[in-house]
Design a protein around this motif. Structure first.
Motif, PDB file in Angstrom:
ATOM      1  N   ALA A  93      48.736  27.639  29.240  1.00 12.93           N
ATOM      2  CA  ALA A  93      48.415  28.081  30.606  1.00 12.93           C
ATOM      3  C   ALA A  93      49.317  29.240  31.014  1.00 12.93           C
ATOM      4  CB  ALA A  93      48.576  26.920  31.578  1.00 12.93           C
ATOM      5  N   SER A  94      50.577  29.186  30.621  1.00 12.91           N
ATOM      6  CA  SER A  94      51.486  30.284  30.944  1.00 12.91           C
ATOM      7  C   SER A  94      51.048  31.574  30.241  1.00 12.91           C
ATOM      8  CB  SER A  94      52.913  29.910  30.525  1.00 12.91           C
ATOM      9  OG  SER A  94      53.776  30.992  30.722  1.00 12.91           O
ATOM     10  N   ALA A  95      50.674  31.433  28.973  1.00 12.38           N
ATOM     11  CA  ALA A  95      50.212  32.615  28.243  1.00 12.38           C
ATOM     12  C   ALA A  95      48.929  33.178  28.860  1.00 12.38           C
ATOM     13  CB  ALA A  95      49.976  32.268  26.778  1.00 12.38           C
ATOM     14  N   LEU A  96      48.018  32.293  29.248  1.00 13.29           N
ATOM     15  CA  LEU A  96      46.773  32.732  29.887  1.00 13.29           C
ATOM     16  C   LEU A  96      47.059  33.423  31.211  1.00 13.29           C
ATOM     17  CD1 LEU A  96      43.662  32.727  29.873  1.00 13.29           C
ATOM     18  CD2 LEU A  96      43.773  30.532  31.079  1.00 13.29           C
ATOM     19  N   SER A  97      47.976  32.862  31.990  1.00 10.57           N
ATOM     20  CA  SER A  97      48.330  33.467  33.276  1.00 10.57           C
ATOM     21  C   SER A  97      48.911  34.865  33.073  1.00 10.57           C
ATOM     22  CB  SER A  97      49.342  32.574  33.993  1.00 10.57           C
ATOM     23  OG  SER A  97      49.845  33.212  35.124  1.00 10.57           O
ATOM     24  N   THR A  98      49.773  34.996  32.083  1.00 11.50           N
ATOM     25  CA  THR A  98      50.355  36.310  31.798  1.00 11.50           C
ATOM     26  C   THR A  98      49.285  37.297  31.352  1.00 11.50           C
ATOM     27  OG1 THR A  98      52.398  35.217  31.126  1.00 11.50           O
ATOM     28  CG2 THR A  98      52.100  37.490  30.412  1.00 11.50           C
ATOM     29  N   THR A  99      48.365  36.830  30.513  1.00 10.94           N
ATOM     30  CA  THR A  99      47.290  37.702  30.033  1.00 10.94           C
ATOM     31  C   THR A  99      46.396  38.150  31.187  1.00 10.94           C
ATOM     32  OG1 THR A  99      47.306  36.567  27.908  1.00 10.94           O
ATOM     33  CG2 THR A  99      45.344  37.836  28.449  1.00 10.94           C
ATOM     34  N   VAL A 100      46.025  37.209  32.048  1.00 15.27           N
ATOM     35  CA  VAL A 100      45.158  37.554  33.195  1.00 15.27           C
ATOM     36  C   VAL A 100      45.881  38.521  34.124  1.00 15.27           C
ATOM     37  CG1 VAL A 100      44.106  36.588  35.286  1.00 15.27           C
ATOM     38  CG2 VAL A 100      43.744  35.477  33.086  1.00 15.27           C
ATOM     39  N   ALA A 101      47.164  38.264  34.372  1.00 12.99           N
ATOM     40  CA  ALA A 101      47.910  39.144  35.283  1.00 12.99           C
ATOM     41  C   ALA A 101      48.009  40.550  34.709  1.00 12.99           C
ATOM     42  CB  ALA A 101      49.298  38.574  35.533  1.00 12.99           C
ATOM     43  N   SER A 102      48.256  40.666  33.403  1.00  9.54           N
ATOM     44  CA  SER A 102      48.385  42.006  32.828  1.00  9.54           C
ATOM     45  C   SER A 102      47.036  42.693  32.686  1.00  9.54           C
ATOM     46  CB  SER A 102      49.083  41.927  31.467  1.00  9.54           C
ATOM     47  OG  SER A 102      48.275  41.225  30.543  1.00  9.54           O
ATOM     48  N   THR A 103      45.981  41.908  32.455  1.00 13.38           N
ATOM     49  CA  THR A 103      44.664  42.504  32.272  1.00 13.38           C
ATOM     50  C   THR A 103      44.056  42.957  33.599  1.00 13.38           C
ATOM     51  OG1 THR A 103      44.296  41.111  30.348  1.00 13.38           O
ATOM     52  CG2 THR A 103      42.355  42.100  31.350  1.00 13.38           C
ATOM     53  N   PHE A 104      44.113  42.079  34.590  1.00 14.70           N
ATOM     54  CA  PHE A 104      43.427  42.381  35.851  1.00 14.70           C
ATOM     55  C   PHE A 104      44.366  42.867  36.943  1.00 14.70           C
ATOM     56  CE2 PHE A 104      40.641  39.094  33.925  1.00 14.70           C
ATOM     57  CZ  PHE A 104      39.545  39.901  33.729  1.00 14.70           C
ATOM     58  N   GLY A 105      45.666  42.587  36.820  1.00 16.11           N
ATOM     59  CA  GLY A 105      46.601  42.943  37.891  1.00 16.11           C
ATOM     60  C   GLY A 105      46.691  44.429  38.125  1.00 16.11           C
ATOM     61  N   GLY A 106      46.935  45.191  37.085  1.00 18.88           N
ATOM     62  CA  GLY A 106      47.069  46.645  37.235  1.00 18.88           C
ATOM     63  C   GLY A 106      45.797  47.289  37.751  1.00 18.88           C
ATOM     64  N   PRO A 107      44.646  47.024  37.141  1.00 15.15           N
ATOM     65  CA  PRO A 107      43.414  47.640  37.647  1.00 15.15           C
ATOM     66  C   PRO A 107      43.071  47.216  39.073  1.00 15.15           C
ATOM     67  CG  PRO A 107      43.077  46.871  35.398  1.00 15.15           C
ATOM     68  CD  PRO A 107      44.421  46.389  35.840  1.00 15.15           C
ATOM     69  N   LEU A 108      43.357  45.970  39.444  1.00 14.42           N
ATOM     70  CA  LEU A 108      43.060  45.539  40.819  1.00 14.42           C
ATOM     71  C   LEU A 108      43.919  46.289  41.822  1.00 14.42           C
ATOM     72  CD1 LEU A 108      42.557  41.689  40.516  1.00 14.42           C
ATOM     73  CD2 LEU A 108      40.845  43.414  41.021  1.00 14.42           C
ATOM     74  N   VAL A 109      45.171  46.524  41.474  1.00 14.34           N
ATOM     75  CA  VAL A 109      46.036  47.291  42.373  1.00 14.34           C
ATOM     76  C   VAL A 109      45.503  48.718  42.504  1.00 14.34           C
ATOM     77  CG1 VAL A 109      48.358  48.286  42.590  1.00 14.34           C
ATOM     78  CG2 VAL A 109      48.090  45.888  41.956  1.00 14.34           C
ATOM     79  N   LYS A 110      45.038  49.276  41.397  1.00 11.60           N
ATOM     80  CA  LYS A 110      44.497  50.636  41.442  1.00 11.60           C
ATOM     81  C   LYS A 110      43.224  50.690  42.276  1.00 11.60           C
ATOM     82  CE  LYS A 110      46.490  52.019  37.052  1.00 11.60           C
ATOM     83  NZ  LYS A 110      46.243  52.367  35.671  1.00 11.60           N
ATOM     84  N   VAL A 111      42.363  49.677  42.135  1.00 15.54           N
ATOM     85  CA  VAL A 111      41.132  49.639  42.937  1.00 15.54           C
ATOM     86  C   VAL A 111      41.468  49.494  44.411  1.00 15.54           C
ATOM     87  CG1 VAL A 111      39.093  48.213  43.446  1.00 15.54           C
ATOM     88  CG2 VAL A 111      39.642  48.817  41.088  1.00 15.54           C
ATOM     89  N   ALA A 112      42.452  48.649  44.721  1.00 18.39           N
ATOM     90  CA  ALA A 112      42.838  48.463  46.125  1.00 18.39           C
ATOM     91  C   ALA A 112      43.403  49.762  46.690  1.00 18.39           C
ATOM     92  CB  ALA A 112      43.861  47.338  46.244  1.00 18.39           C
ATOM     93  N   ALA A 113      44.218  50.471  45.909  1.00 21.55           N
ATOM     94  CA  ALA A 113      44.777  51.735  46.374  1.00 21.55           C
ATOM     95  C   ALA A 113      43.675  52.778  46.561  1.00 21.55           C
ATOM     96  CB  ALA A 113      45.819  52.238  45.379  1.00 21.55           C
ATOM     97  N   PHE A 114      42.729  52.783  45.629  1.00 22.21           N
ATOM     98  CA  PHE A 114      41.610  53.710  45.749  1.00 22.21           C
ATOM     99  C   PHE A 114      40.803  53.398  47.012  1.00 22.21           C
ATOM    100  CE2 PHE A 114      37.145  54.798  44.887  1.00 22.21           C
ATOM    101  CZ  PHE A 114      37.269  56.162  44.700  1.00 22.21           C
TER     102      PHE A 114
END
Length: 158
Positions: A93-114
């Motif tokens: 679960a920790s590995a999955l959480s890290t993967t999800v955060a790195s996969t979707f976290g950066g692009p979501l921040v960029k979409v929110a900023a856009f």
């Protein structure tokens, strides 16, 4: 030294009297020892019977205790297996959480900023065509603080 006792016809020496006394003393001593040994023998028989009875009762108790310990060991093995499975699930679960955060976290921040930039651009275009309502000054947000429009031009440049 023989003495003759008058009228009895028998003579007893002092050594014979002492021998008779020693014999009587030894007979009494042997009698007391025989009674003590008989009591000791009875105590040993009772002790032997007690040990046999305790053994008869202890053997089933030891068998039950052995079964209980084996059952407890089986349960401990099961709990150990469950704990290791939970640890594995936690690490997954920790590995999955890290993967999800790195996969979707950066692009979501960029979409929110856009999206924020688009809203600001649309808002500024709309404000250019309209004048600000009377009595309500326009405000600018700087890093979490709201600055009135009168101070906007007075900011220090670094």
């Amino acid at each position: 030294m023989l003495r003759h006792v008058s009228g009895s016809g028998c003579t007893v020496s002092g050594g014979e009297v002492a021998g008779i006394l020693v014999a009587v003393f030894w007979a009494i001593l042997v009698s007391f020892l025989a009674v003590a040994l008989a009591g000791l023998a009875q105590t040993l028989r009772a002790t032997t019977k007690l040990v046999a009875d305790v053994t008869d009762q202890a053997v089933p108790l030891l068998a039950d205790a052995t079964d209980a310990v084996r059952s407890a060991q089986t349960q401990i093995d099961r709990v150990d297996a469950i704990a290791s499975d939970v640890q594995e699930v936690t690490s997954n679960a920790s590995a999955l959480s890290t993967t999800v955060a790195s996969t979707f976290g950066g692009p979501l921040v960029k979409v929110a900023a856009f999206g924020y930039g688009v809203r600001r651009a649309i808002g500024s275009r709309r404000d250019q065509g309209q004048s600000a309502p009377a009595g309500k000054a326009r405000r600018t947000v700087i890093v979490g603080r709201t600055v009135p429009s009168a101070r906007r031009g007075k900011r220090k440049k670094d």
